[in-house]
Design an enzyme around this catalytic site. Structure first.
Site, PDB file in Angstrom:
ATOM      1  N   LYS A  67     -36.640 -26.837  -6.472  1.00  0.00           N
ATOM      2  CA  LYS A  67     -36.251 -27.380  -5.163  1.00  0.00           C
ATOM      3  C   LYS A  67     -37.476 -27.535  -4.247  1.00  0.00           C
ATOM      4  O   LYS A  67     -37.660 -28.581  -3.637  1.00  0.00           O
ATOM      5  CB  LYS A  67     -35.183 -26.479  -4.509  1.00  0.00           C
ATOM      6  CG  LYS A  67     -33.883 -26.454  -5.324  1.00  0.00           C
ATOM      7  CD  LYS A  67     -32.778 -25.704  -4.622  1.00  0.00           C
ATOM      8  CE  LYS A  67     -33.007 -24.202  -4.528  1.00  0.00           C
ATOM      9  NZ  LYS A  67     -33.125 -23.538  -5.848  1.00  0.00           N
ATOM     10  N   THR A  68     -38.292 -26.491  -4.182  1.00  0.00           N
ATOM     11  CA  THR A  68     -39.489 -26.573  -3.337  1.00  0.00           C
ATOM     12  C   THR A  68     -40.414 -27.679  -3.841  1.00  0.00           C
ATOM     13  O   THR A  68     -40.969 -28.459  -3.063  1.00  0.00           O
ATOM     14  CB  THR A  68     -40.236 -25.218  -3.351  1.00  0.00           C
ATOM     15  OG1 THR A  68     -39.304 -24.205  -2.983  1.00  0.00           O
ATOM     16  CG2 THR A  68     -41.398 -25.204  -2.390  1.00  0.00           C
ATOM     17  N   ASP A 112     -35.984 -24.002   3.399  1.00  0.00           N
ATOM     18  CA  ASP A 112     -35.518 -23.309   2.200  1.00  0.00           C
ATOM     19  C   ASP A 112     -34.400 -22.342   2.603  1.00  0.00           C
ATOM     20  O   ASP A 112     -34.379 -21.888   3.755  1.00  0.00           O
ATOM     21  CB  ASP A 112     -36.705 -22.539   1.594  1.00  0.00           C
ATOM     22  CG  ASP A 112     -36.490 -22.225   0.124  1.00  0.00           C
ATOM     23  OD1 ASP A 112     -35.464 -22.662  -0.446  1.00  0.00           O
ATOM     24  OD2 ASP A 112     -37.350 -21.543  -0.463  1.00  0.00           O
ATOM     25  N   THR A 161     -29.182 -22.152  -2.595  1.00  0.00           N
ATOM     26  CA  THR A 161     -28.619 -21.708  -3.867  1.00  0.00           C
ATOM     27  C   THR A 161     -27.100 -21.622  -3.737  1.00  0.00           C
ATOM     28  O   THR A 161     -26.403 -21.397  -4.707  1.00  0.00           O
ATOM     29  CB  THR A 161     -29.148 -20.308  -4.232  1.00  0.00           C
ATOM     30  OG1 THR A 161     -28.994 -19.458  -3.093  1.00  0.00           O
ATOM     31  CG2 THR A 161     -30.609 -20.354  -4.635  1.00  0.00           C
ATOM     32  N   ARG A 220     -39.454 -21.829 -13.764  1.00  0.00           N
ATOM     33  CA  ARG A 220     -40.252 -20.706 -13.255  1.00  0.00           C
ATOM     34  C   ARG A 220     -40.328 -19.592 -14.298  1.00  0.00           C
ATOM     35  O   ARG A 220     -41.383 -19.003 -14.513  1.00  0.00           O
ATOM     36  CB  ARG A 220     -39.644 -20.168 -11.962  1.00  0.00           C
ATOM     37  CG  ARG A 220     -40.288 -18.852 -11.543  1.00  0.00           C
ATOM     38  CD  ARG A 220     -39.834 -18.378 -10.175  1.00  0.00           C
ATOM     39  NE  ARG A 220     -40.380 -19.226  -9.141  1.00  0.00           N
ATOM     40  CZ  ARG A 220     -39.683 -19.660  -8.095  1.00  0.00           C
ATOM     41  NH1 ARG A 220     -38.431 -19.311  -7.954  1.00  0.00           N
ATOM     42  NH2 ARG A 220     -40.255 -20.419  -7.202  1.00  0.00           N
TER      43      ARG A 220
HETATM   44  P1  ATP Z   1     -36.876 -21.069  -5.142  1.00  0.00           P
HETATM   45  O1  ATP Z   1     -35.585 -21.554  -4.581  1.00  0.00           O
HETATM   46  O2  ATP Z   1     -36.820 -19.703  -5.734  1.00  0.00           O
HETATM   47  O3  ATP Z   1     -38.069 -21.279  -4.242  1.00  0.00           O
HETATM   48  P2  ATP Z   1     -37.271 -23.534  -6.451  1.00  0.00           P
HETATM   49  O4  ATP Z   1     -36.006 -24.106  -7.003  1.00  0.00           O
HETATM   50  O5  ATP Z   1     -37.738 -24.032  -5.133  1.00  0.00           O
HETATM   51  O6  ATP Z   1     -37.141 -21.985  -6.428  1.00  0.00           O
HETATM   52  P3  ATP Z   1     -39.883 -24.235  -7.392  1.00  0.00           P
HETATM   53  O7  ATP Z   1     -40.646 -23.246  -6.568  1.00  0.00           O
HETATM   54  O8  ATP Z   1     -39.926 -25.651  -6.961  1.00  0.00           O
HETATM   55  O9  ATP Z   1     -38.395 -23.746  -7.562  1.00  0.00           O
HETATM   56  O10 ATP Z   1     -40.350 -24.202  -8.920  1.00  0.00           O
HETATM   57  C1  ATP Z   1     -40.832 -23.040  -9.520  1.00  0.00           C
HETATM   58  C2  ATP Z   1     -41.975 -23.382 -10.460  1.00  0.00           C
HETATM   59  O11 ATP Z   1     -41.429 -24.037 -11.599  1.00  0.00           O
HETATM   60  C3  ATP Z   1     -43.014 -24.334  -9.879  1.00  0.00           C
HETATM   61  O12 ATP Z   1     -44.233 -23.723  -9.765  1.00  0.00           O
HETATM   62  C4  ATP Z   1     -43.217 -25.430 -10.868  1.00  0.00           C
HETATM   63  O13 ATP Z   1     -44.481 -25.271 -11.470  1.00  0.00           O
HETATM   64  C5  ATP Z   1     -42.197 -25.184 -11.938  1.00  0.00           C
HETATM   65  N1  ATP Z   1     -41.295 -26.335 -12.027  1.00  0.00           N
HETATM   66  C6  ATP Z   1     -40.091 -26.447 -11.439  1.00  0.00           C
HETATM   67  N2  ATP Z   1     -39.502 -27.590 -11.777  1.00  0.00           N
HETATM   68  C7  ATP Z   1     -40.361 -28.221 -12.607  1.00  0.00           C
HETATM   69  C8  ATP Z   1     -40.301 -29.459 -13.303  1.00  0.00           C
HETATM   70  N3  ATP Z   1     -39.239 -30.234 -13.237  1.00  0.00           N
HETATM   71  N4  ATP Z   1     -41.352 -29.814 -14.055  1.00  0.00           N
HETATM   72  C9  ATP Z   1     -42.407 -28.998 -14.156  1.00  0.00           C
HETATM   73  N5  ATP Z   1     -42.520 -27.804 -13.534  1.00  0.00           N
HETATM   74  C10 ATP Z   1     -41.509 -27.419 -12.767  1.00  0.00           C
END
Ligand code: ATP
Length: 336
Positions: A67-68, A112, A161, A220
Protein backbone atom coordinates in the site's frame (compact mmCIF):
# COMPACT_ATOMS: atom_id res chain seq x y z
CA UNK A 1 2.49 -7.91 18.14
CA UNK A 2 5.02 -10.70 18.10
CA UNK A 3 8.46 -10.20 16.62
CA UNK A 4 8.34 -13.27 14.43
CA UNK A 5 10.00 -13.48 11.04
CA UNK A 6 6.57 -13.77 9.45
CA UNK A 7 5.02 -10.67 11.02
CA UNK A 8 3.68 -8.70 8.08
CA UNK A 9 4.37 -5.29 9.68
CA UNK A 10 7.78 -3.68 9.21
CA UNK A 11 9.83 -4.33 12.35
CA UNK A 12 12.60 -1.76 12.67
CA UNK A 13 14.50 1.09 11.05
CA UNK A 14 16.96 -1.24 9.33
CA UNK A 15 14.11 -3.11 7.69
CA UNK A 16 12.44 0.12 6.63
CA UNK A 17 15.68 1.30 5.02
CA UNK A 18 16.07 -2.02 3.22
CA UNK A 19 12.46 -1.83 2.04
CA UNK A 20 12.98 1.70 0.82
CA UNK A 21 15.78 0.52 -1.44
CA UNK A 22 13.68 -2.37 -2.76
CA UNK A 23 10.48 -0.45 -3.44
CA UNK A 24 9.40 -0.47 -7.07
CA UNK A 25 9.31 3.11 -8.35
CA UNK A 26 6.70 2.79 -11.12
CA UNK A 27 3.53 0.84 -11.89
CA UNK A 28 5.50 -1.03 -14.55
CA UNK A 29 8.02 -2.28 -11.97
CA UNK A 30 5.31 -3.19 -9.44
CA UNK A 31 4.81 -6.97 -9.46
CA UNK A 32 1.32 -8.55 -9.36
CA UNK A 33 -2.01 -6.86 -8.44
CA UNK A 34 -2.61 -6.54 -12.18
CA UNK A 35 -6.24 -5.48 -11.77
CA UNK A 36 -5.39 -2.68 -9.34
CA UNK A 37 -2.46 -1.59 -11.50
CA UNK A 38 -4.72 -1.31 -14.55
CA UNK A 39 -7.32 0.62 -12.58
CA UNK A 40 -4.76 3.04 -11.16
CA UNK A 41 -3.12 3.54 -14.53
CA UNK A 42 -6.44 4.57 -16.07
CA UNK A 43 -7.29 6.91 -13.22
CA UNK A 44 -3.90 8.64 -13.31
CA UNK A 45 -3.81 8.93 -17.10
CA UNK A 46 -7.29 10.48 -17.21
CA UNK A 47 -6.26 13.03 -14.58
CA UNK A 48 -3.11 13.86 -16.54
CA UNK A 49 -5.06 14.38 -19.80
CA UNK A 50 -7.45 16.75 -18.05
CA UNK A 51 -4.63 18.43 -16.12
CA UNK A 52 -6.41 17.97 -12.80
CA UNK A 53 -5.63 16.18 -9.55
CA UNK A 54 -6.49 12.49 -9.57
CA UNK A 55 -9.53 11.26 -7.63
CA UNK A 56 -8.99 10.24 -4.01
CA UNK A 57 -7.83 6.63 -3.68
CA UNK A 58 -8.40 4.14 -0.88
CA UNK A 59 -5.99 1.18 -0.70
CA UNK A 60 -7.43 -1.68 1.34
CA UNK A 61 -5.78 -4.94 2.32
CA UNK A 62 -3.61 -6.78 4.85
CA UNK A 63 -0.21 -5.30 5.84
CA UNK A 64 2.89 -5.75 3.71
CA UNK A 65 1.13 -6.09 0.32
CA UNK A 66 2.38 -2.78 -1.07
CA UNK A 67 0.00 0.00 0.00
CA UNK A 68 2.75 2.46 0.93
CA UNK A 69 4.65 1.54 -2.22
CA UNK A 70 1.57 2.22 -4.37
CA UNK A 71 0.97 5.57 -2.68
CA UNK A 72 4.54 6.58 -3.55
CA UNK A 73 4.02 5.38 -7.11
CA UNK A 74 0.82 7.45 -7.44
CA UNK A 75 2.85 10.57 -6.58
CA UNK A 76 5.76 9.65 -8.86
CA UNK A 77 3.59 8.68 -11.82
CA UNK A 78 1.56 11.85 -11.56
CA UNK A 79 4.73 13.89 -11.03
CA UNK A 80 3.44 15.42 -7.80
CA UNK A 81 5.06 15.81 -4.39
CA UNK A 82 4.07 13.34 -1.66
CA UNK A 83 3.21 14.11 1.98
CA UNK A 84 3.10 11.16 4.35
CA UNK A 85 1.03 10.95 7.51
CA UNK A 86 -0.87 8.31 9.45
CA UNK A 87 -4.13 7.86 11.35
CA UNK A 88 -2.47 7.47 14.76
CA UNK A 89 -0.59 10.77 14.21
CA UNK A 90 -3.88 12.62 13.66
CA UNK A 91 -5.48 12.62 17.08
CA UNK A 92 -7.22 16.01 16.83
CA UNK A 93 -8.90 17.95 14.03
CA UNK A 94 -6.13 20.55 14.50
CA UNK A 95 -3.45 17.98 13.54
CA UNK A 96 -5.23 17.41 10.25
CA UNK A 97 -5.90 21.12 9.66
CA UNK A 98 -2.16 21.78 9.99
CA UNK A 99 -1.33 19.17 7.35
CA UNK A 100 -4.13 20.12 4.94
CA UNK A 101 -3.50 23.86 5.07
CA UNK A 102 0.18 23.40 4.22
CA UNK A 103 -0.33 21.25 1.11
CA UNK A 104 0.90 22.68 -2.20
CA UNK A 105 -1.42 22.50 -5.24
CA UNK A 106 -1.67 18.95 -6.61
CA UNK A 107 0.17 17.33 -3.69
CA UNK A 108 -0.55 13.67 -2.91
CA UNK A 109 -1.41 13.20 0.77
CA UNK A 110 -0.89 9.65 2.02
CA UNK A 111 -2.63 8.74 5.28
CA UNK A 112 -1.64 5.24 6.41
CA UNK A 113 -3.97 3.40 8.82
CA UNK A 114 -6.64 5.97 8.05
CA UNK A 115 -9.18 3.99 10.12
CA UNK A 116 -7.29 5.05 13.26
CA UNK A 117 -7.75 8.78 12.78
CA UNK A 118 -9.73 10.76 15.40
CA UNK A 119 -13.45 11.10 14.71
CA UNK A 120 -13.31 14.93 14.74
CA UNK A 121 -10.57 14.83 12.09
CA UNK A 122 -12.60 12.42 9.99
CA UNK A 123 -15.42 14.92 9.86
CA UNK A 124 -13.06 17.67 8.78
CA UNK A 125 -11.72 15.39 6.06
CA UNK A 126 -15.18 14.90 4.47
CA UNK A 127 -15.39 18.57 3.51
CA UNK A 128 -11.72 18.77 2.56
CA UNK A 129 -12.04 15.82 0.18
CA UNK A 130 -15.23 17.06 -1.40
CA UNK A 131 -14.77 20.82 -1.66
CA UNK A 132 -11.06 21.39 -0.85
CA UNK A 133 -12.20 23.49 2.08
CA UNK A 134 -12.20 23.19 5.85
CA UNK A 135 -13.94 25.08 8.64
CA UNK A 136 -11.65 26.04 11.48
CA UNK A 137 -13.36 26.47 14.84
CA UNK A 138 -12.17 29.44 16.85
CA UNK A 139 -13.13 29.90 20.51
CA UNK A 140 -15.32 27.70 22.69
CA UNK A 141 -18.96 27.42 23.77
CA UNK A 142 -21.50 30.08 22.75
CA UNK A 143 -18.83 32.43 21.39
CA UNK A 144 -17.29 29.84 19.05
CA UNK A 145 -17.21 30.73 15.37
CA UNK A 146 -16.02 28.82 12.35
CA UNK A 147 -13.71 30.36 9.77
CA UNK A 148 -13.75 28.77 6.31
CA UNK A 149 -10.34 28.11 4.78
CA UNK A 150 -9.77 27.20 1.13
CA UNK A 151 -7.24 24.44 0.48
CA UNK A 152 -5.03 23.68 -2.49
CA UNK A 153 -6.51 20.82 -4.54
CA UNK A 154 -4.90 17.53 -3.51
CA UNK A 155 -5.26 13.79 -3.98
CA UNK A 156 -5.80 11.80 -0.81
CA UNK A 157 -4.44 8.26 -0.78
CA UNK A 158 -5.72 6.44 2.30
CA UNK A 159 -4.51 3.01 3.34
CA UNK A 160 -6.34 0.67 5.66
CA UNK A 161 -6.14 -2.91 6.77
CA UNK A 162 -9.75 -2.65 7.90
CA UNK A 163 -11.94 -0.86 5.37
CA UNK A 164 -14.99 -2.16 7.26
CA UNK A 165 -14.13 0.20 10.11
CA UNK A 166 -14.31 3.33 7.96
CA UNK A 167 -17.56 5.27 8.29
CA UNK A 168 -19.61 5.25 5.09
CA UNK A 169 -19.39 9.02 4.48
CA UNK A 170 -15.59 8.73 4.41
CA UNK A 171 -15.54 5.60 2.27
CA UNK A 172 -17.97 7.18 -0.21
CA UNK A 173 -15.70 10.16 -0.79
CA UNK A 174 -12.96 8.05 -2.34
CA UNK A 175 -13.33 7.99 -6.12
CA UNK A 176 -11.73 4.56 -6.21
CA UNK A 177 -11.05 1.75 -3.75
CA UNK A 178 -8.29 -0.70 -4.60
CA UNK A 179 -8.56 -4.05 -2.86
CA UNK A 180 -5.09 -5.58 -2.64
CA UNK A 181 -4.95 -9.36 -2.75
CA UNK A 182 -2.35 -11.76 -1.38
CA UNK A 183 0.30 -12.56 -4.03
CA UNK A 184 0.55 -15.88 -5.85
CA UNK A 185 3.73 -17.93 -5.44
CA UNK A 186 4.75 -17.03 -9.01
CA UNK A 187 4.42 -13.33 -8.27
CA UNK A 188 6.39 -13.67 -5.05
CA UNK A 189 9.13 -15.42 -6.98
CA UNK A 190 9.37 -12.35 -9.20
CA UNK A 191 9.53 -10.08 -6.14
CA UNK A 192 12.28 -12.29 -4.70
CA UNK A 193 14.20 -12.50 -7.93
CA UNK A 194 14.29 -8.71 -8.09
CA UNK A 195 15.38 -8.41 -4.45
CA UNK A 196 18.07 -11.10 -4.87
CA UNK A 197 19.46 -9.12 -7.81
CA UNK A 198 19.64 -5.99 -5.65
CA UNK A 199 21.32 -7.94 -2.83
CA UNK A 200 23.73 -9.44 -5.40
CA UNK A 201 22.75 -12.86 -4.09
CA UNK A 202 23.27 -15.83 -6.36
CA UNK A 203 20.21 -18.00 -5.74
CA UNK A 204 18.61 -20.73 -7.83
CA UNK A 205 15.01 -21.03 -9.00
CA UNK A 206 14.11 -23.93 -6.69
CA UNK A 207 15.30 -21.97 -3.69
CA UNK A 208 13.28 -18.91 -4.74
CA UNK A 209 10.17 -21.07 -5.18
CA UNK A 210 10.62 -22.56 -1.72
CA UNK A 211 10.89 -19.12 -0.09
CA UNK A 212 7.87 -17.87 -2.09
CA UNK A 213 5.78 -20.80 -0.84
CA UNK A 214 6.52 -19.90 2.77
CA UNK A 215 5.93 -16.15 2.49
CA UNK A 216 2.19 -16.00 3.26
CA UNK A 217 1.42 -14.29 -0.03
CA UNK A 218 3.19 -11.17 1.30
CA UNK A 219 6.15 -9.41 -0.41
CA UNK A 220 7.43 -7.91 2.86
CA UNK A 221 7.73 -11.39 4.39
CA UNK A 222 9.30 -12.80 1.21
CA UNK A 223 12.02 -10.14 1.29
CA UNK A 224 12.65 -10.74 4.98
CA UNK A 225 12.98 -14.51 4.57
CA UNK A 226 15.34 -13.92 1.67
CA UNK A 227 17.66 -11.93 3.93
CA UNK A 228 17.77 -14.74 6.48
CA UNK A 229 18.57 -17.22 3.72
CA UNK A 230 21.34 -14.92 2.52
CA UNK A 231 22.77 -14.90 6.08
CA UNK A 232 22.56 -18.67 6.27
CA UNK A 233 24.36 -19.09 2.97
CA UNK A 234 27.03 -16.64 4.05
CA UNK A 235 27.69 -18.34 7.38
CA UNK A 236 27.08 -22.03 6.65
CA UNK A 237 26.67 -23.28 3.11
CA UNK A 238 28.27 -20.69 0.86
CA UNK A 239 25.32 -21.24 -1.52
CA UNK A 240 21.71 -20.08 -1.44
CA UNK A 241 20.19 -23.33 -2.65
CA UNK A 242 17.19 -25.43 -1.62
CA UNK A 243 18.90 -27.16 1.35
CA UNK A 244 20.07 -23.76 2.61
CA UNK A 245 16.52 -22.36 2.38
CA UNK A 246 15.05 -25.35 4.22
CA UNK A 247 17.66 -25.25 6.95
CA UNK A 248 17.44 -21.47 7.40
CA UNK A 249 13.65 -21.43 7.60
CA UNK A 250 13.55 -24.41 9.92
CA UNK A 251 15.92 -22.54 12.20
CA UNK A 252 13.45 -19.64 12.28
CA UNK A 253 10.37 -21.87 12.80
CA UNK A 254 8.68 -21.01 9.50
CA UNK A 255 6.98 -24.17 8.29
CA UNK A 256 6.27 -25.19 4.70
CA UNK A 257 2.92 -23.35 4.65
CA UNK A 258 4.55 -20.25 6.14
CA UNK A 259 2.74 -20.64 9.47
CA UNK A 260 4.43 -18.91 12.38
CA UNK A 261 4.06 -19.22 16.14
CA UNK A 262 0.95 -17.07 16.36
CA UNK A 263 -0.80 -18.90 13.50
CA UNK A 264 0.03 -22.19 15.15
CA UNK A 265 -1.21 -20.96 18.53
CA UNK A 266 -4.51 -19.86 16.93
CA UNK A 267 -4.90 -23.17 15.10
CA UNK A 268 -4.05 -25.24 18.17
CA UNK A 269 -6.62 -23.26 20.15
CA UNK A 270 -9.38 -23.82 17.60
CA UNK A 271 -8.48 -27.49 17.12
CA UNK A 272 -7.74 -28.71 20.60
CA UNK A 273 -9.32 -26.25 23.03
CA UNK A 274 -12.53 -25.72 21.09
CA UNK A 275 -12.62 -29.06 19.32
CA UNK A 276 -12.46 -27.48 15.86
CA UNK A 277 -14.85 -24.60 16.68
CA UNK A 278 -16.94 -22.64 16.11
CA UNK A 279 -15.12 -20.12 18.24
CA UNK A 280 -15.67 -16.35 18.34
CA UNK A 281 -12.95 -13.89 17.41
CA UNK A 282 -12.66 -12.23 20.82
CA UNK A 283 -12.51 -15.56 22.66
CA UNK A 284 -9.78 -16.66 20.27
CA UNK A 285 -7.81 -13.45 20.81
CA UNK A 286 -7.97 -13.77 24.60
CA UNK A 287 -6.96 -17.44 24.44
CA UNK A 288 -3.77 -16.71 22.50
CA UNK A 289 -3.05 -13.42 24.31
CA UNK A 290 -3.17 -11.25 21.20
CA UNK A 291 -5.27 -8.24 20.16
CA UNK A 292 -8.50 -9.07 18.34
CA UNK A 293 -7.51 -6.58 15.61
CA UNK A 294 -4.30 -8.51 14.88
CA UNK A 295 -6.17 -11.80 14.71
CA UNK A 296 -8.82 -10.32 12.45
CA UNK A 297 -6.67 -8.31 10.07
CA UNK A 298 -3.43 -10.33 9.95
CA UNK A 299 -3.80 -13.93 11.12
CA UNK A 300 -7.30 -14.85 10.04
CA UNK A 301 -7.22 -13.64 6.39
CA UNK A 302 -4.16 -15.80 5.80
CA UNK A 303 -5.54 -18.89 7.55
CA UNK A 304 -8.79 -18.54 5.58
CA UNK A 305 -6.89 -18.06 2.34
CA UNK A 306 -4.84 -21.22 2.74
CA UNK A 307 -7.95 -23.17 3.71
CA UNK A 308 -7.23 -23.96 7.37
CA UNK A 309 -10.12 -21.96 8.79
CA UNK A 310 -13.56 -21.10 7.54
CA UNK A 311 -15.76 -18.29 8.78
CA UNK A 312 -19.31 -19.18 9.75
CA UNK A 313 -22.03 -17.02 11.32
CA UNK A 314 -21.36 -18.80 14.63
CA UNK A 315 -17.58 -18.31 14.60
CA UNK A 316 -14.33 -19.67 13.18
CA UNK A 317 -14.21 -23.36 12.30
CA UNK A 318 -11.18 -25.55 11.51
CA UNK A 319 -11.35 -27.33 8.13
CA UNK A 320 -10.53 -30.98 7.43
CA UNK A 321 -7.24 -29.76 5.92
CA UNK A 322 -6.36 -28.11 9.24
CA UNK A 323 -6.84 -31.35 11.16
CA UNK A 324 -4.63 -33.12 8.63
CA UNK A 325 -1.90 -30.45 8.66
CA UNK A 326 -1.58 -30.68 12.43
CA UNK A 327 -1.80 -34.48 12.40
CA UNK A 328 -4.89 -34.52 14.62
CA UNK A 329 -8.12 -36.52 14.43
CA UNK A 330 -11.40 -34.59 14.55
CA UNK A 331 -13.75 -35.95 17.23
CA UNK A 332 -16.72 -35.28 14.89
CA UNK A 333 -17.08 -34.91 11.11
CA UNK A 334 -15.69 -31.64 9.65
CA UNK A 335 -17.25 -29.57 6.89
CA UNK A 336 -14.25 -28.81 4.64
P1 ATP B 1 2.07 -1.58 5.78
O1 ATP B 1 0.60 -1.35 5.70
O2 ATP B 1 2.50 -2.52 6.86
O3 ATP B 1 2.90 -0.32 5.73
P2 ATP B 1 2.20 -1.93 2.99
O4 ATP B 1 1.02 -2.67 2.44
O5 ATP B 1 2.18 -0.45 2.91
O6 ATP B 1 2.44 -2.39 4.45
P3 ATP B 1 4.72 -1.74 1.65
O7 ATP B 1 5.46 -1.03 2.75
O8 ATP B 1 4.32 -0.93 0.48
O9 ATP B 1 3.49 -2.51 2.25
O10 ATP B 1 5.57 -2.97 1.09
C1 ATP B 1 6.45 -3.69 1.90
C2 ATP B 1 7.68 -4.07 1.10
O11 ATP B 1 7.31 -5.09 0.17
C3 ATP B 1 8.28 -2.94 0.27
O12 ATP B 1 9.53 -2.62 0.71
C4 ATP B 1 8.47 -3.46 -1.12
O13 ATP B 1 9.84 -3.64 -1.35
C5 ATP B 1 7.85 -4.82 -1.11
N1 ATP B 1 6.76 -4.86 -2.09
C6 ATP B 1 5.45 -4.69 -1.82
N2 ATP B 1 4.71 -4.86 -2.92
C7 ATP B 1 5.59 -5.15 -3.91
C8 ATP B 1 5.42 -5.44 -5.29
N3 ATP B 1 4.22 -5.51 -5.84
N4 ATP B 1 6.51 -5.68 -6.02
C9 ATP B 1 7.72 -5.67 -5.45
N5 ATP B 1 7.95 -5.41 -4.14
C10 ATP B 1 6.89 -5.15 -3.38
Amino acid sequence: MSDDLTTPQAQNEAELAFEGALRPKSLGEFVGQSKVRGQLQLLLTAARIQERTADHILLAGPPGLGKTTLAMIVATESDRPLRMSSGPAIQHAGDLAAVLSSLVPGEVLFIDEIHRMARSAEEMLYLAMEDFRIDIMVGKGAGATSIPLDLAPFTLVGATTRSGLLPNPLRDRFGFTAHLEFYSDDELEKVLDRAAGMLELDIDREALAEIAGRSRGTPRIANRLLRRVRDYALVHTGRADLPAVRAALELYDVDELGLDRLDRAVMQTVLTRFDGGPVGLSTLAVSVGEEAETIESVVEPFLVRIGLISRTPRGRVATAQAWRHFGLEPSRPTGG
